[in-house]
Design a protein around this motif. Structure first.
Motif, mmCIF file in Angstrom:
data_model
loop_
_atom_site.group_PDB
_atom_site.id
_atom_site.type_symbol
_atom_site.label_atom_id
_atom_site.label_comp_id
_atom_site.label_asym_id
_atom_site.label_seq_id
_atom_site.Cartn_x
_atom_site.Cartn_y
_atom_site.Cartn_z
ATOM 1 N N GLN A 211 7.506 -5.301 -2.099
ATOM 2 C CA GLN A 211 7.375 -5.098 -3.695
ATOM 3 C C GLN A 211 7.658 -6.393 -4.366
ATOM 4 O OE1 GLN A 211 6.458 -2.465 -5.184
ATOM 5 N NE2 GLN A 211 6.319 -3.524 -7.081
ATOM 6 N N ARG A 212 8.409 -7.178 -4.000
ATOM 7 C CA ARG A 212 8.700 -8.429 -4.721
ATOM 8 C C ARG A 212 7.540 -9.375 -4.524
ATOM 9 N NH1 ARG A 212 12.851 -11.889 -6.372
ATOM 10 N NH2 ARG A 212 13.564 -10.286 -7.994
ATOM 11 N N GLU B 152 4.713 -8.208 -6.592
ATOM 12 C CA GLU B 152 4.738 -8.500 -7.869
ATOM 13 C C GLU B 152 4.601 -10.126 -7.962
ATOM 14 O OE1 GLU B 152 9.018 -7.463 -8.618
ATOM 15 O OE2 GLU B 152 8.389 -5.273 -8.556
ATOM 16 N N GLU B 153 4.852 -10.888 -7.191
ATOM 17 C CA GLU B 153 4.821 -12.379 -7.278
ATOM 18 C C GLU B 153 3.317 -12.719 -6.920
ATOM 19 O OE1 GLU B 153 7.968 -14.327 -5.465
ATOM 20 O OE2 GLU B 153 9.381 -13.657 -6.677
#
Length: 175
Positions: A166-167, A170-171
């Motif tokens: 997920q991170r 997002e990035e």
């Protein structure tokens, strides 16, 4: 820094010996094609290979420039040399890719082993934390339950991977 205990040193030596023996056995059991590719890659990555090429290409160029009296020019335009070098580059890059694929598989296996050993160690530490908390409770030793509660909870690896994915999304690091 303290020096390792004799038992720890013996354990490390034993682990190193067992892992080395396993690597040797796996290398010996590898398909013949992979062993040949590994040997070719090892040779082509050596200074002997560089020296051999300097000698062969140097003589080739000297002869075809007419710098060696008594030897006729056989490739005055260096077309054959360029073709030989191109074909050699094709094969060498293939051998390197075969070796890199084998090394990638080994690296993946080591990463899997690291993950599983780390998960096992984390689980064992969680159980030790629970035991320490029970001992502290029996001895009426105050414990900060907020911090200890986090330590006592097993880490769920799939949740960690989901959070990491997920991170990255997002990035913008993955699709």
């Amino acid at each position: 820094m303290t020096s390792p205990t004799p038992q720890m040193i013996e354990t490390l030596r034993d682990n190193i010996a067992r892992l080395t023996a396993r690597e040797r056995a796996e290398a010996h059991a590898a398909p013949l094609s992979e062993r040949i590719a590994g040997q070719i890659t090892a040779f082509t990555g050596s200074m002997r290979f560089v020296a051999l090429h300097l000698a062969v290409f140097g003589v080739w160029i000297a002869v075809n420039l007419g710098a060696v009296p008594g030897l006729p020019r056989f490739d005055p335009s260096f077309v054959v040399l360029a073709m030989v070098a191109s074909v050699e580059a094709i094969f060498l890059s293939t051998f390197v890719l075969i070796s890199q694929n084998r090394m990638a598989v080994a690296a993946d296996r080591r990463a899997d082993l690291d993950l599983h050993v780390n998960l096992l160690a984390e689980h064992e530490l969680t159980k030790l934390a629970e035991l320490v908390a029970r001992i502290a409770a029996k001895l009426d030793v105050p414990v900060d339950r907020a911090e200890f509660g986090e330590i006592e909870a097993d880490v769920e690896p799939t949740e960690v991977l989901d959070a990491l994915d997920q991170r990255r999304r997002e990035e913008g690091l993955t699709q």
